[in-house]
Design an enzyme around this catalytic site. Sequence first.
Site, PDB file in Angstrom:
ATOM      1  N   SER A 277       0.960  -1.324  -0.228  1.00  0.00           N
ATOM      2  CA  SER A 277      -0.033  -0.058   0.001  1.00  0.00           C
ATOM      3  C   SER A 277       1.089   1.318  -0.024  1.00  0.00           C
ATOM      4  O   SER A 277       2.049   1.411   0.391  1.00  0.00           O
ATOM      5  CB  SER A 277      -0.788   0.056   1.229  1.00  0.00           C
ATOM      6  OG  SER A 277      -1.346   1.457   1.494  1.00  0.00           O
ATOM      7  N   GLU A 290      -7.524 -10.030  -7.377  1.00  0.00           N
ATOM      8  CA  GLU A 290      -8.599  -8.943  -7.374  1.00  0.00           C
ATOM      9  C   GLU A 290      -8.581  -8.578  -8.837  1.00  0.00           C
ATOM     10  O   GLU A 290     -10.031  -8.367  -9.215  1.00  0.00           O
ATOM     11  CB  GLU A 290      -8.294  -7.748  -6.416  1.00  0.00           C
ATOM     12  CG  GLU A 290      -8.371  -8.175  -5.031  1.00  0.00           C
ATOM     13  CD  GLU A 290      -7.913  -6.960  -4.078  1.00  0.00           C
ATOM     14  OE1 GLU A 290      -8.496  -6.038  -3.861  1.00  0.00           O
ATOM     15  OE2 GLU A 290      -6.441  -7.071  -3.772  1.00  0.00           O
ATOM     16  N   TYR A 317     -24.790  -9.812 -44.416  1.00  0.00           N
ATOM     17  CA  TYR A 317     -23.742  -9.189 -43.795  1.00  0.00           C
ATOM     18  C   TYR A 317     -24.578  -7.860 -43.353  1.00  0.00           C
ATOM     19  O   TYR A 317     -25.212  -6.986 -44.299  1.00  0.00           O
ATOM     20  CB  TYR A 317     -22.660  -9.102 -44.476  1.00  0.00           C
ATOM     21  CG  TYR A 317     -21.778  -8.099 -43.911  1.00  0.00           C
ATOM     22  CD1 TYR A 317     -20.840  -8.668 -42.718  1.00  0.00           C
ATOM     23  CD2 TYR A 317     -21.383  -6.916 -44.287  1.00  0.00           C
ATOM     24  CE1 TYR A 317     -19.744  -7.968 -42.302  1.00  0.00           C
ATOM     25  CE2 TYR A 317     -20.688  -5.939 -43.680  1.00  0.00           C
ATOM     26  CZ  TYR A 317     -19.854  -6.368 -42.782  1.00  0.00           C
ATOM     27  OH  TYR A 317     -18.673  -5.680 -42.184  1.00  0.00           O
TER      28      TYR A 317
HETATM   29  N1  ARG Z   1     -14.235  -4.531 -41.871  1.00  0.00           N
HETATM   30  C1  ARG Z   1     -15.407  -5.348 -42.340  1.00  0.00           C
HETATM   31  C2  ARG Z   1     -15.863  -6.191 -40.884  1.00  0.00           C
HETATM   32  O1  ARG Z   1     -14.973  -6.287 -40.162  1.00  0.00           O
HETATM   33  C3  ARG Z   1     -15.074  -6.364 -43.574  1.00  0.00           C
HETATM   34  C4  ARG Z   1     -16.182  -6.763 -44.360  1.00  0.00           C
HETATM   35  C5  ARG Z   1     -16.786  -5.666 -44.789  1.00  0.00           C
HETATM   36  N2  ARG Z   1     -17.903  -5.874 -45.676  1.00  0.00           N
HETATM   37  C6  ARG Z   1     -18.757  -4.882 -46.344  1.00  0.00           C
HETATM   38  N3  ARG Z   1     -19.554  -5.399 -47.171  1.00  0.00           N
HETATM   39  N4  ARG Z   1     -18.433  -3.716 -46.080  1.00  0.00           N
HETATM   40  O2  ARG Z   1     -16.895  -6.606 -40.944  1.00  0.00           O
END
Ligand code: ARG
Length: 459
Positions: A277, A290, A317
């Site tokens: 400490s 901790e 995506y």
């Molecule tokens: N940097 C992007 C990610 O991590 C890669 C994929 C990008 N794809 C796209 N259609 N913009 O997800």
Amino acid sequence: MEKMWAGRFAEALDKEADDFNSSISFDCKMYREDIRGSMAHATMLGARGIISEADVEVILGGLASILADLESGALAFDMDCEDIHMFVEAELTKRIGDAGKRLHTARSRNDQVALDVRLYLREQTGEIVVLLRELLAAVVDKAEENKSVIMPGYTHLQRAQPITFGHHLLAYAMMLMRDVGRMEDAVKRMNQSPLGSCALAGTTYDTDREMVARALGFDGITMNSLDGVSDRDFCVELMSAYAIAMMHLSRFSEEIILWSSWEFKFVELSDAYTTGSSIMPQKKNPDMAELVRGKTGRVYGNLMALLTTLKGLPLAYNKDMQEDKEAVFDSIATLKKCLSVFAPMIATMRVNVQNMYRAAQGGFINATDLADYLVKKGMPFRAAYKTVGQIVALCIEKKTVLDDLPLDEYRKHSELFAEDLYGSISLETCVEKRISAGGTGKASVEAQIACVRAFLAGK
Ligand code: ARG
């Protein structure tokens, strides 16, 4: 720098929006995986006659030189690139010209990133498993050293029944073995190559996804292109396995913190894993334990963050998914650091055998054994339980313990009591008599040690 996708845009991306969009500052961690994936992809494109073998050769040479230069530090990541995929492709084209522009045929960053993350998590989880095994080795060694050391076992943090410290430590060994198993299971499920799913729908080229998968050590390919590019359940699964491992480390930490307090004084951590400490000269604080306990919160948080990110996303995506990486990378880095300090902290921890024994002598920890004594002489368990409860109350009143109460006092409660009661409630007997499988008795503890050692030997 002009964007690779600049073709359809009249205006440049706003600077702040560009920074906001960029992921290279963290996805640059996956440069090896990105390059490896590109090598396998280019080789397949050549084998299927989609690009020429001459181009493949130049691409492979270019990628190898980029990898070597990144490893040596001769090449730095260009933070103006949007992500690691764009960086590698741009650098390749800079180095080899037109052939570099052919690499992205029959591929999208969507399947590329899904691939890179899988490869990266496979590698990193392998490293975590090695660290877990090192900790397991430290725990089983400590358990073996302490297999006959008696301590109080607790429920509700109240002294309950005597156990050995070895048995207590082996409970953590069992948890750690399951942690390894959970991670290996998740890696197995994750180990399907998404490459070739392309943007979302597959491709018109006659690709060979299996060939790429084999080259990259996958067990097979993802069967649905939308799923291949857009699910991150493997991240969630691994992050929950990491979170569970942290939960185990955190409980273990909590005990170590308690045990090293003046109140318990069961163990003493090495100076190398404690701190002082700035004001109180006497202090020796279990900071490492901790911090492990504290960092468990952020690993849980990362898991919750990603689950929440994914919950409303339509297929396939979406850029939201870029958020997976910082969360999963942070969980990996945190768990690795925790495991790296935990193993030597356990290995160097000194055990205060006398204090553990002394604590086991208090708290009427052998009361169950006294009840069992009566049961073995013919009394029904419930009746024995009540009788012993009354004797405990008497001892509390007389400020004594079961071991010191005279036989005539015992016989006022039951004629079944005889001189042999004292032997049957000694702490050593209490532990030794617990012969049931998985109990604290010697044979069980030795069986547990053998089981952990076999696991560590890969048997
Ligand atoms: N940097 C992007 C990610 O991590 C890669 C994929 C990008 N794809 C796209 N259609 N913009 O997800």
